[in-house]
Design an enzyme around this catalytic site. Structure first.
Site, PDB file in Angstrom:
ATOM      1  N   ASN A   1     112.632  79.932  49.265  1.00  0.00           N
ATOM      2  CA  ASN A   1     112.378  80.841  50.393  1.00  0.00           C
ATOM      3  C   ASN A   1     111.558  80.087  51.437  1.00  0.00           C
ATOM      4  O   ASN A   1     110.357  79.918  51.284  1.00  0.00           O
ATOM      5  CB  ASN A   1     111.627  82.089  49.892  1.00  0.00           C
ATOM      6  CG  ASN A   1     111.303  83.057  51.019  1.00  0.00           C
ATOM      7  OD1 ASN A   1     111.817  82.912  52.132  1.00  0.00           O
ATOM      8  ND2 ASN A   1     110.469  84.037  50.754  1.00  0.00           N
ATOM      9  N   TRP A   2     112.251  79.649  52.473  1.00  0.00           N
ATOM     10  CA  TRP A   2     111.572  78.839  53.501  1.00  0.00           C
ATOM     11  C   TRP A   2     110.757  79.675  54.482  1.00  0.00           C
ATOM     12  O   TRP A   2     110.051  79.134  55.316  1.00  0.00           O
ATOM     13  CB  TRP A   2     112.616  78.005  54.272  1.00  0.00           C
ATOM     14  CG  TRP A   2     113.084  76.806  53.524  1.00  0.00           C
ATOM     15  CD1 TRP A   2     112.628  76.353  52.319  1.00  0.00           C
ATOM     16  CD2 TRP A   2     114.093  75.860  53.935  1.00  0.00           C
ATOM     17  NE1 TRP A   2     113.278  75.196  51.948  1.00  0.00           N
ATOM     18  CE2 TRP A   2     114.182  74.880  52.925  1.00  0.00           C
ATOM     19  CE3 TRP A   2     114.926  75.762  55.050  1.00  0.00           C
ATOM     20  CZ2 TRP A   2     115.071  73.812  53.004  1.00  0.00           C
ATOM     21  CZ3 TRP A   2     115.810  74.705  55.130  1.00  0.00           C
ATOM     22  CH2 TRP A   2     115.884  73.734  54.123  1.00  0.00           C
ATOM     23  N   LYS A   3     110.937  80.981  54.440  1.00  0.00           N
ATOM     24  CA  LYS A   3     110.221  81.873  55.371  1.00  0.00           C
ATOM     25  C   LYS A   3     110.410  81.382  56.825  1.00  0.00           C
ATOM     26  O   LYS A   3     111.491  80.917  57.158  1.00  0.00           O
ATOM     27  CB  LYS A   3     108.745  81.981  54.978  1.00  0.00           C
ATOM     28  CG  LYS A   3     108.586  82.295  53.482  1.00  0.00           C
ATOM     29  CD  LYS A   3     107.209  82.649  53.080  1.00  0.00           C
ATOM     30  CE  LYS A   3     107.169  82.861  51.563  1.00  0.00           C
ATOM     31  NZ  LYS A   3     105.928  83.424  51.106  1.00  0.00           N
TER      32      LYS A   3
ATOM     33  N   HIS B   1     111.208  91.823  50.465  1.00  0.00           N
ATOM     34  CA  HIS B   1     110.130  90.883  50.144  1.00  0.00           C
ATOM     35  C   HIS B   1     108.801  91.560  50.493  1.00  0.00           C
ATOM     36  O   HIS B   1     108.714  92.308  51.474  1.00  0.00           O
ATOM     37  CB  HIS B   1     110.317  89.594  50.954  1.00  0.00           C
ATOM     38  CG  HIS B   1     109.398  88.509  50.516  1.00  0.00           C
ATOM     39  ND1 HIS B   1     108.091  88.449  50.914  1.00  0.00           N
ATOM     40  CD2 HIS B   1     109.596  87.450  49.681  1.00  0.00           C
ATOM     41  CE1 HIS B   1     107.515  87.396  50.363  1.00  0.00           C
ATOM     42  NE2 HIS B   1     108.414  86.766  49.602  1.00  0.00           N
TER      43      HIS B   1
ATOM     44  N   GLU C   1     108.069  89.759  41.756  1.00  0.00           N
ATOM     45  CA  GLU C   1     107.115  88.982  42.545  1.00  0.00           C
ATOM     46  C   GLU C   1     105.792  89.743  42.638  1.00  0.00           C
ATOM     47  O   GLU C   1     105.567  90.504  43.601  1.00  0.00           O
ATOM     48  CB  GLU C   1     107.659  88.751  43.953  1.00  0.00           C
ATOM     49  CG  GLU C   1     108.861  87.840  44.001  1.00  0.00           C
ATOM     50  CD  GLU C   1     108.802  86.944  45.233  1.00  0.00           C
ATOM     51  OE1 GLU C   1     108.785  85.731  45.062  1.00  0.00           O
ATOM     52  OE2 GLU C   1     108.733  87.468  46.351  1.00  0.00           O
TER      53      GLU C   1
ATOM     54  N   GLY D   1     108.432  79.853  47.121  1.00  0.00           N
ATOM     55  CA  GLY D   1     108.044  79.829  48.525  1.00  0.00           C
ATOM     56  C   GLY D   1     107.465  78.469  48.896  1.00  0.00           C
ATOM     57  O   GLY D   1     108.189  77.510  49.155  1.00  0.00           O
ATOM     58  N   GLY D   2     106.152  78.364  48.872  1.00  0.00           N
ATOM     59  CA  GLY D   2     105.435  77.169  49.327  1.00  0.00           C
ATOM     60  C   GLY D   2     105.989  75.865  48.768  1.00  0.00           C
ATOM     61  O   GLY D   2     106.200  74.900  49.516  1.00  0.00           O
TER      62      GLY D   2
END
Ligand code: PEP
Length: 265
Positions: free
Chosen positions: A27-29, A108, A178, A249-250
Site C-alpha cells: 500500500n503505497w498510499k 482503510h 488491520e 504500508g511503510g
C-alpha cells in the site's frame, strides 16, 4: 546424493503447487511518483506468490503497461460507491478496471478516520467492485481504546456485518485485519510494533467465525494481516496458517524491504 538432488528438483515444482499461495499487498498510499514507481517495479524480484501494488490513481495507467511481465497485480486505493455521474473527484470501479486493476482497497482506517467513510458507503464500494470483477480488500480492525476495553471482537463483528451486508460473494474478497494501534503511521502505535502472533491468530480465527456466520460458503474469502509488517517479522507472520497474506504500508516503499518481505515466504 546426486539421485536425491535430482529427485528434489523433480518434486519441487509439484510441491510448490500444493503449498497455499499467499498474497503480498503493497500500500503505497500518497507516496512516490510515476517515474519512481516504474524504476521500483523493475527492481522487484519475481515471486511464486501474488504480489499486488496499491498505487495512487495517477500511476495506474503507466504502471499497468510495465507489470504484465512480472505478473504483479495492480490495486486501487479507493473507489466510488457510485457507478457514474456527477461525483467530482471520484473514480469508478469501471474506470479502475479500464486501468488494469485486479484489486482495490476499501475501508482503510485512514479513509474511515480522516475522510469519515461510513460502513454503508464501504458496502456500496464493495458492491461496485464485485460488479466489475475487482477483488475488494476490505480493511477492518479496532483502535487502541477499543482494544483496551476488550471490544476487538465486537468491533470486528459490527464492521464485517455492516460492510458485507447483503453482499453475494460472487468473486474473491480479501479481509485485511488491520488493528489501528499497530499501523506504523498512527500515533496509537507508539512502539512502532506489529500485533503479536497470538493477537493475529486470535483475531483471524474470530474473523473466520464471523464470516462463517454471515455466509454459507467462505471459500472465496481470504484473511490477511496488516500493521507494521517489516522484513524482520514478515516471515513469522506469513508462515502462520491463519494468515493468507499481508498488507504492507511503510515497508513497501523501499525496494530492498519489499523484496525481503517477498522472500520471506
Ligand atoms: C497500512 O496502512 O495499511 C499499513 C499496514 O501500514 P504499515 O505497514 O506502515 O503499518
Amino acid at each position: 546424493m546426486r539421485k536425491q538432488k535430482s529427485l528434489k528438483k523433480l518434486l519441487w515444482p509439484n510441491l510448490i503447487k500444493f503449498m497455499p499461495s499467499k498474497v503480498i499487498i503493497a500500500n503505497w498510499k500518497m507516496n512516490l511518483s510515476v517515474k519512481k514507481s516504474l524504476e521500483f517495479v523493475r527492481k522487484i524480484i519475481k515471486s511464486q506468490n501474488e504480489l499486488v501494488i496499491a498505487a495512487p490513481f495517477t500511476f495506474l495507467c503507466e504502471m499497468s503497461k510495465h507489470l504484465k511481465k512480472k505478473k504483479i497485480k495492480l490495486a486501487g486505493q479507493n473507489v466510488s460507491q457510485f457507478s457514474e455521474g456527477a461525483y467530482t473527484g471520484d473514480v469508478s470501479a469501471k474506470m479502475l478496471k479500464e486501468e488494469g486493476c485486479t484489486y482495490c482497497l476499501v475501508g482503510h482506517s485512514e479513509r474511515r478516520i480522516y475522510f469519515k467513510e461510513t460502513d454503508s458507503e464501504i458496502n456500496g464500494k464493495i458492491r461496485q467492485l464485485l460488479k466489475y470483477e475487482i477483488k475488494p480488500i476490505l480493511c477492518v480492525g479496532e483502535n487502541y481504546l477499543q482494544r483496551k476495553r476488550k471490544l476487538t471482537n465486537s468491533v470486528l463483528a459490527k464492521q464485517l456485518a455492516k460492510d458485507l451486508q447483503g453482499i453475494k460473494v460472487s468473486g474473491e474478497i480479501l479481509i485485511a485485519y488491520e488493528p489501528i494501534w499497530a499501523i506504523s503511521t498512527f500515533q496509537e502505535n507508539k512502539n512502532k510494533k506489529a500485533a503479536s502472533l497470538e493477537d493475529i491468530i486470535s483475531a483471524h480465527q474470530r474473523i473466520k467465525k464471523i464470516l462463517q456466520k454471515l455466509f454459507k460458503n467462505t471459500k472465496k474469502i481470504k484473511i490477511i494481516y496488516g500493521g507494521t509488517v517489516t522484513p524482520l517479522n514478515s516471515s513469522q507472520i506469513l508462515n502462520l496458517k491463519e494468515v493468507e497474506g499481508v498488507l504492507v504500508g511503510g515497508a513497501s516503499l523501499k525496494v530492498p524491504s519489499l523484496n525481503a518481505i517477498i522472500k520471506a515466504i
